[in-house]
Design a protein around this motif. Structure first.
Motif, mmCIF file in Angstrom:
data_model
loop_
_atom_site.group_PDB
_atom_site.id
_atom_site.type_symbol
_atom_site.label_atom_id
_atom_site.label_comp_id
_atom_site.label_asym_id
_atom_site.label_seq_id
_atom_site.Cartn_x
_atom_site.Cartn_y
_atom_site.Cartn_z
ATOM 1 N N LEU A 78 0.944 -1.223 0.042
ATOM 2 C CA LEU A 78 -0.100 -0.100 -0.091
ATOM 3 C C LEU A 78 0.900 1.148 0.013
ATOM 4 O O LEU A 78 0.715 2.112 -0.796
ATOM 5 C CB LEU A 78 -0.808 0.217 1.254
ATOM 6 N N VAL A 79 1.699 1.318 0.751
ATOM 7 C CA VAL A 79 2.766 2.511 0.772
ATOM 8 C C VAL A 79 3.750 2.560 -0.447
ATOM 9 O O VAL A 79 3.864 3.751 -0.898
ATOM 10 C CB VAL A 79 3.781 2.305 2.026
ATOM 11 N N VAL A 80 4.097 1.600 -0.931
ATOM 12 C CA VAL A 80 4.547 1.675 -2.270
ATOM 13 C C VAL A 80 3.811 2.200 -3.342
ATOM 14 O O VAL A 80 4.035 3.223 -4.007
ATOM 15 C CB VAL A 80 5.400 0.225 -2.725
ATOM 16 N N SER A 81 2.436 1.715 -3.326
ATOM 17 C CA SER A 81 1.614 2.205 -4.388
ATOM 18 C C SER A 81 1.272 3.687 -4.109
ATOM 19 O O SER A 81 1.323 4.713 -5.234
ATOM 20 C CB SER A 81 0.471 1.506 -4.262
ATOM 21 N N ALA A 82 1.165 4.033 -2.976
ATOM 22 C CA ALA A 82 0.543 5.589 -2.620
ATOM 23 C C ALA A 82 2.053 6.562 -2.842
ATOM 24 O O ALA A 82 1.698 7.469 -3.234
ATOM 25 C CB ALA A 82 0.329 5.645 -1.260
ATOM 26 N N VAL A 83 2.954 6.073 -2.541
ATOM 27 C CA VAL A 83 4.169 7.017 -2.821
ATOM 28 C C VAL A 83 4.400 7.011 -4.345
ATOM 29 O O VAL A 83 4.677 7.988 -4.617
ATOM 30 C CB VAL A 83 5.515 6.487 -2.238
ATOM 31 N N LEU A 84 4.310 5.882 -4.855
ATOM 32 C CA LEU A 84 4.383 6.180 -6.472
ATOM 33 C C LEU A 84 3.250 7.043 -7.078
ATOM 34 O O LEU A 84 3.674 7.972 -7.856
ATOM 35 C CB LEU A 84 4.107 4.565 -7.201
ATOM 36 N N ARG A 85 2.015 6.996 -6.512
ATOM 37 C CA ARG A 85 0.975 7.950 -6.736
ATOM 38 C C ARG A 85 1.300 9.298 -6.682
ATOM 39 O O ARG A 85 1.118 10.437 -7.407
ATOM 40 C CB ARG A 85 -0.390 7.469 -6.310
ATOM 41 N N GLY A 86 1.959 9.578 -5.500
ATOM 42 C CA GLY A 86 2.474 11.031 -5.188
ATOM 43 C C GLY A 86 3.659 11.364 -5.884
ATOM 44 O O GLY A 86 3.678 12.771 -6.176
ATOM 45 N N SER A 87 4.564 10.352 -6.481
ATOM 46 C CA SER A 87 5.599 11.106 -7.042
ATOM 47 C C SER A 87 5.394 11.563 -8.522
ATOM 48 O O SER A 87 6.107 12.520 -8.808
ATOM 49 C CB SER A 87 6.466 9.797 -7.431
ATOM 50 N N TYR A 88 4.303 11.154 -9.181
ATOM 51 C CA TYR A 88 4.117 11.753 -10.681
ATOM 52 C C TYR A 88 3.280 12.959 -10.571
ATOM 53 O O TYR A 88 2.772 13.553 -11.504
ATOM 54 C CB TYR A 88 3.639 10.635 -11.387
ATOM 55 N N HIS A 89 3.081 13.434 -9.157
ATOM 56 C CA HIS A 89 2.351 14.686 -8.911
ATOM 57 C C HIS A 89 3.230 15.790 -8.326
ATOM 58 O O HIS A 89 2.737 17.014 -7.800
ATOM 59 C CB HIS A 89 1.019 14.625 -7.922
ATOM 60 N N LEU A 90 4.313 15.318 -8.173
ATOM 61 C CA LEU A 90 5.698 16.274 -7.653
ATOM 62 C C LEU A 90 5.684 17.599 -8.426
ATOM 63 O O LEU A 90 5.992 18.725 -7.922
ATOM 64 C CB LEU A 90 6.895 15.740 -7.510
ATOM 65 N N TYR A 91 5.378 17.627 -9.809
ATOM 66 C CA TYR A 91 5.570 18.955 -10.420
ATOM 67 C C TYR A 91 4.584 19.813 -9.738
ATOM 68 O O TYR A 91 4.729 21.054 -10.253
ATOM 69 C CB TYR A 91 5.375 18.480 -12.052
ATOM 70 N N GLN A 92 3.575 19.578 -9.298
ATOM 71 C CA GLN A 92 2.396 20.537 -8.471
ATOM 72 C C GLN A 92 3.120 21.193 -7.219
ATOM 73 O O GLN A 92 2.546 21.988 -6.954
ATOM 74 C CB GLN A 92 1.167 19.749 -8.417
ATOM 75 N N GLY A 93 4.322 20.515 -6.678
ATOM 76 C CA GLY A 93 4.813 20.985 -5.427
ATOM 77 C C GLY A 93 4.556 19.936 -4.453
ATOM 78 O O GLY A 93 3.819 18.837 -4.501
ATOM 79 N N PHE A 94 4.989 20.177 -3.209
ATOM 80 C CA PHE A 94 4.837 19.200 -1.952
ATOM 81 C C PHE A 94 3.575 18.953 -1.700
ATOM 82 O O PHE A 94 3.112 17.950 -1.157
ATOM 83 C CB PHE A 94 5.753 19.684 -0.782
ATOM 84 N N GLY A 95 2.463 19.984 -1.948
ATOM 85 C CA GLY A 95 0.987 19.739 -1.430
ATOM 86 C C GLY A 95 0.543 18.505 -2.329
ATOM 87 O O GLY A 95 -0.361 17.695 -2.252
ATOM 88 N N GLY A 96 0.712 18.723 -3.710
ATOM 89 C CA GLY A 96 0.320 17.656 -4.754
ATOM 90 C C GLY A 96 0.926 16.614 -4.368
ATOM 91 O O GLY A 96 0.010 15.354 -4.510
ATOM 92 N N PHE A 97 1.982 16.267 -3.888
ATOM 93 C CA PHE A 97 2.718 14.973 -3.474
ATOM 94 C C PHE A 97 2.034 14.527 -2.195
ATOM 95 O O PHE A 97 1.372 13.378 -2.392
ATOM 96 C CB PHE A 97 3.974 15.174 -3.240
ATOM 97 N N VAL A 98 1.722 15.249 -1.053
ATOM 98 C CA VAL A 98 1.148 14.723 0.116
ATOM 99 C C VAL A 98 -0.305 14.306 -0.233
ATOM 100 O O VAL A 98 -1.006 13.439 0.375
ATOM 101 C CB VAL A 98 1.217 15.860 1.101
ATOM 102 N N GLY A 99 -1.182 15.252 -0.910
ATOM 103 C CA GLY A 99 -2.631 14.935 -1.282
ATOM 104 C C GLY A 99 -2.631 13.744 -1.906
ATOM 105 O O GLY A 99 -3.548 12.812 -1.533
ATOM 106 N N ASN A 100 -1.844 13.444 -2.948
ATOM 107 C CA ASN A 100 -1.972 12.107 -3.699
ATOM 108 C C ASN A 100 -1.531 10.852 -2.923
ATOM 109 O O ASN A 100 -1.889 9.744 -3.176
ATOM 110 C CB ASN A 100 -1.182 12.500 -4.914
ATOM 111 N N VAL A 101 -0.491 11.158 -1.931
ATOM 112 C CA VAL A 101 -0.013 9.930 -1.042
ATOM 113 C C VAL A 101 -1.284 9.542 -0.368
ATOM 114 O O VAL A 101 -1.717 8.212 -0.195
ATOM 115 C CB VAL A 101 1.129 10.380 -0.396
ATOM 116 N N VAL A 102 -2.072 10.463 0.359
ATOM 117 C CA VAL A 102 -3.170 10.268 0.963
ATOM 118 C C VAL A 102 -4.388 9.812 0.589
ATOM 119 O O VAL A 102 -4.813 8.688 0.955
ATOM 120 C CB VAL A 102 -3.679 11.525 1.867
#
Length: 267
Positions: A200-224
Motif C-alpha cells: 500500500l505504501v509503495v503504491s501511494a508513494v508512486l502515486r504521489g511521485s508523479y504529482h511532484l510537479y505540482q509541489g509538495f502539496g500535490g505529493f502529500v495529497g495524492n499519497v493520502v
C-alpha cells in the motif's frame, strides 16, 4: 470496534506469493519495464520538474503549472491530439490489466467486472466526496503557505469540444492510474510476498511521485489519496469505485475550473 480497526490497519495478505525464482525475476523485470514507460517515468520527470521549480528565484507559490494545455494551433488538430493523449492513458491501464490477465487473474480478481456496478457507483461518489473536499482544502493551504505551485487545470480555449475532451482526459487519467498503481502494482507486489501495508505504501508513494510537479502539496495529497484508495481496494477487492471516484474528481477539477475561472477565492 477495535477488531475492525485492526483489520483495516493490518489486513491479512492473500496467500498468492510466487516462489519460483525465475518467475519472481520475471515479475520484477516486468514491473521495471511497465513503469519505465508509464507512470514511473512520469514520476521521474515530475521530480526533475520540482527540482527545477525549487531552483528558480521566485517562490513556488509565484509559479504555475497547467494540466491540460493546447497541443496545436488549429482547433481540429488540437482536439485530435487531446484525444490521442487520452487514448495513451487508456492503453497504459489496458497494458497493466492485460499483464495481470496473462498471469492468470480474471477481471473479477481485481474488481473490474460488472457484478456490482450499482454499489460500485455509489461507493465511487462517496469516495469522490471524501477525497475531493479535503483535497481542495489541502491544496489551498499548501498554496497559501508557499509549498505548492498554482495548479491551472486547463488553459484550453473556449471551444465546443473543450468539456468533452476534458471529460475523456479525466476518465483516461483515472483508468490509467487506478489500474496501474492499485490493481496491477499491488497484485504484483503480493506475488512477490509484500505485505498489505508495505504494498500500500509503495503504491501511494508512486502515486504521489508523479504529482511532484505540482509541489509538495500535490505529493502529500495524492499519497493520502493513494492510501485511502489502495486500502479500500485491498479490503473490498472492487476497483471500479476508485476509477469512478477519480474520474469525478478530475471532471470537477478540469471542467469546473473552466466554468469557475476568475472566482475570487481560487488561486
Amino acid at each position: 470496534m477495535a477488531n475492525r480497526l485492526r483489520a483495516w490497519l493490518a489486513p491479512t495478505r492473500p496467500q498468492d506469493a510466487v516462489t519460483d525464482p525465475a518467475e519472481r525475476r520475471a515479475i520484477k523485470i516486468e514491473l521495471v519495464v511497465v513503469f519505465a514507460v508509464t507512470l514511473g517515468m512520469s514520476g521521474a520527470r515530475s521530480l526533475v520538474s520540482l527540482i527545477d521549480a525549487l531552483l528558480r528565484p521566485e517562490p513556488l507559490a509565484d509559479q504555475s503549472v497547467a494540466l491540460n494545455v493546447p497541443q496545436a494551433d488549429l482547433d481540429f488538430l488540437d482536439l485530435l491530439k487531446q484525444l490521442l493523449g487520452a487514448t495513451q492513458l487508456f492503453a497504459w491501464g489496458a497494458l497493466g490489466l492485460f499483464l495481470v490477465w496473462r498471469a492468470g487473474s480474471r477481471l473479477a480478481d481485481v474488481g473490474l467486472d460488472r457484478r456490482f456496478i450499482g454499489g460500485d457507483t455509489l461507493r465511487g461518489v462517496g469516495l469522490a466526496a471524501l477525497i475531493g473536499i479535503p483535497g481542495l482544502g489541502l491544496y489551498l493551504v499548501a498554496y497559501t503557505i508557499g509549498v505548492s505551485l498554482e495548479v491551472v487545470p486547463t488553459t484550453l480555449t473556449d471551444t465546443w469540444w473543450r468539456p468533452i475532451a476534458l471529460t475523456i482526459s479525466a476518465a483516461g487519467n483515472a483508468w490509467a492510474e487506478e489500474v496501474l498503481v492499485i490493481g496491477y502494482l499491488i497484485t504484483r507486489l503480493r506475488q512477490l510476498g509484500f505485505g498489505e501495508n508495505k504494498s500500500l505504501v509503495v503504491s501511494a508513494v508512486l502515486r504521489g511521485s508523479y504529482h511532484l510537479y505540482q509541489g509538495f502539496g500535490g505529493f502529500v495529497g495524492n499519497v493520502v489519496m493513494g492510501l485511502v484508495f489502495g486500502r479500500v481496494w485491498q479490503k473490498t477487492n472492487r476497483l471500479w469505485p476508485m476509477v469512478i471516484a477519480h474520474t469525478l474528481l478530475d471532471v470537477v477539477a478540469f471542467v469546473g475550473y473552466s466554468l469557475l475561472r476568475g472566482v475570487s477565492w481560487l488561486p
